[in-house]
Design a protein around this motif. Sequence first.
Motif, mmCIF file in Angstrom:
data_model
loop_
_atom_site.group_PDB
_atom_site.id
_atom_site.type_symbol
_atom_site.label_atom_id
_atom_site.label_comp_id
_atom_site.label_asym_id
_atom_site.label_seq_id
_atom_site.Cartn_x
_atom_site.Cartn_y
_atom_site.Cartn_z
ATOM 1 N N ARG A 122 0.848 -1.181 0.000
ATOM 2 C CA ARG A 122 0.000 0.000 0.000
ATOM 3 C C ARG A 122 0.892 1.241 0.000
ATOM 4 O O ARG A 122 1.812 1.349 0.825
ATOM 5 N N VAL A 123 0.624 2.176 -0.910
ATOM 6 C CA VAL A 123 1.431 3.387 -1.045
ATOM 7 C C VAL A 123 0.510 4.598 -1.088
ATOM 8 O O VAL A 123 -0.533 4.578 -1.772
ATOM 9 N N ARG A 124 0.891 5.645 -0.354
ATOM 10 C CA ARG A 124 0.170 6.916 -0.393
ATOM 11 C C ARG A 124 1.168 8.040 -0.594
ATOM 12 O O ARG A 124 2.220 8.077 0.045
ATOM 13 N N ASP A 125 0.841 8.965 -1.511
ATOM 14 C CA ASP A 125 1.748 10.071 -1.807
ATOM 15 C C ASP A 125 0.928 11.336 -2.032
ATOM 16 O O ASP A 125 0.051 11.377 -2.890
ATOM 17 N N ASP A 134 -3.635 13.815 -4.146
ATOM 18 C CA ASP A 134 -3.479 12.719 -3.191
ATOM 19 C C ASP A 134 -3.582 11.405 -3.957
ATOM 20 O O ASP A 134 -4.654 11.021 -4.430
ATOM 21 N N LEU A 135 -2.459 10.688 -4.079
ATOM 22 C CA LEU A 135 -2.401 9.440 -4.841
ATOM 23 C C LEU A 135 -2.339 8.248 -3.889
ATOM 24 O O LEU A 135 -1.580 8.252 -2.918
ATOM 25 N N ASN A 136 -3.131 7.226 -4.185
ATOM 26 C CA ASN A 136 -3.155 6.009 -3.372
ATOM 27 C C ASN A 136 -3.136 4.787 -4.276
ATOM 28 O O ASN A 136 -3.825 4.748 -5.308
ATOM 29 N N ALA A 137 -2.364 3.783 -3.880
ATOM 30 C CA ALA A 137 -2.293 2.520 -4.623
ATOM 31 C C ALA A 137 -2.244 1.365 -3.636
ATOM 32 O O ALA A 137 -1.540 1.432 -2.617
ATOM 33 N N PHE A 138 -2.990 0.328 -3.940
ATOM 34 C CA PHE A 138 -3.017 -0.880 -3.104
ATOM 35 C C PHE A 138 -3.021 -2.083 -4.031
ATOM 36 O O PHE A 138 -3.912 -2.236 -4.873
#
Length: 412
Positions: A122-125, A134-138
């Motif tokens: 899980r990444v949040r930037d 606000d970018l989120n990846a899971f």
Amino acid sequence: MRRLCLLLAIILCTSLQGCTSYRPAKSFPIPVSKGDEVKVVTVPLPVIASSPNEGITYGALTAFLLHNEKDEVSTLVAPQLNYNQNFGVTASLYGAYYPNSYRSFEGNLSKSTRINEDYELRVRDKSFLDGKLDLNAFVYAFSDGSARFFGFQSTSSKDNESNYADKELGFTLSAGYSLSDKWQVVVGQRFRKVDIEPGAIHNIPFIGDVDYPGGDIPGVDGFNTHAQMLSLVYNTLDSQTMPTTGIRLRGSIEMSLKGLGSSETYNHYEAEAKGYYPLDDARYISVARLAYSQTLGNTVPFLERSILGGENTLRGYGRNRFIDSSYLLLNLEERIRLFRWEIFGVRADWELAPFIDLGSVMENLAEATPGSFEFNPGVGFRAVIRPNIVGRVDFGIGKEGPSVFVGLGYPF
């Protein structure tokens, strides 16, 4: 069991062993501190975890807490080894990395000798466009041999309980853009491939061998979902991960289309309101959440419908206990800071959180009746290591008995 190291923050301060050391910053593969040395707190811990679906797990872990130049915990690494009678021996490695307030990484690697496995990143930037984007990846792949199904509607009976292995892989991506300091628009998409296989609980029948009312269960032979989402958010919270004051309102629509790779075409609508009201310099925080969900479509897979039960919704029941086309949920919680305690150089706020969960599933909101709602009182115990880590144990009571959940992060 996934993420058993979540017990870390709850029992950290009660551990009888631990040590603090200082290591050269350049000896780490990632930049954990701008200083020359990194403070590392090492704590060996026993693991005793329980959940309604998975049963009891025993084991041990060693937690490594790395501090940055502000003496904040910026990195957590926790290898562990556990035993559960349903899944055998499980080896896991959990890690969380918070290089700054705009970026975070979280990952888990876990493999059991029977059925269960879990691989997550899980990444949040929020460092782009001066913090407006606000970018989120899971990304994930897992197999959970403890999954349960009881039938549809709020009247589903425990007598119809079945077991299966929920085997999934997929991803969720989202991008939120701040229209102002309070308003945000979010777009996203997710892909989910689900296979239903025999589970690990031998004294409960397999879902495919039970005759449920209404015939075949949509999605019981597996399904794919490729969905696109649009949300509008109003947010005045003072923190993304540990809010103490403010409100957050969210409305979402998600579309799943056969033409884009889904097994079925259907729409999903959600509305959620959360509020936080502090007293006595945030020693007491009254928290409330009201949420509504509606899924519309024909032959919608059962795991894509509106679902209640588990550590974040109805805490008196196991995960996915109630399934139907919609739900209405109310959570009330009083977070009370009992004291602050520092041990091994780590400061933790200890909280007591009595709560009430009230919710029901139904075909649509017009069919909601007072008798269909589940009333789950309970109490939570929290250890808060600022600015990033919240460990919790929640005890909830439902009509089928008590439930215990261990996890990271607040439930809402």
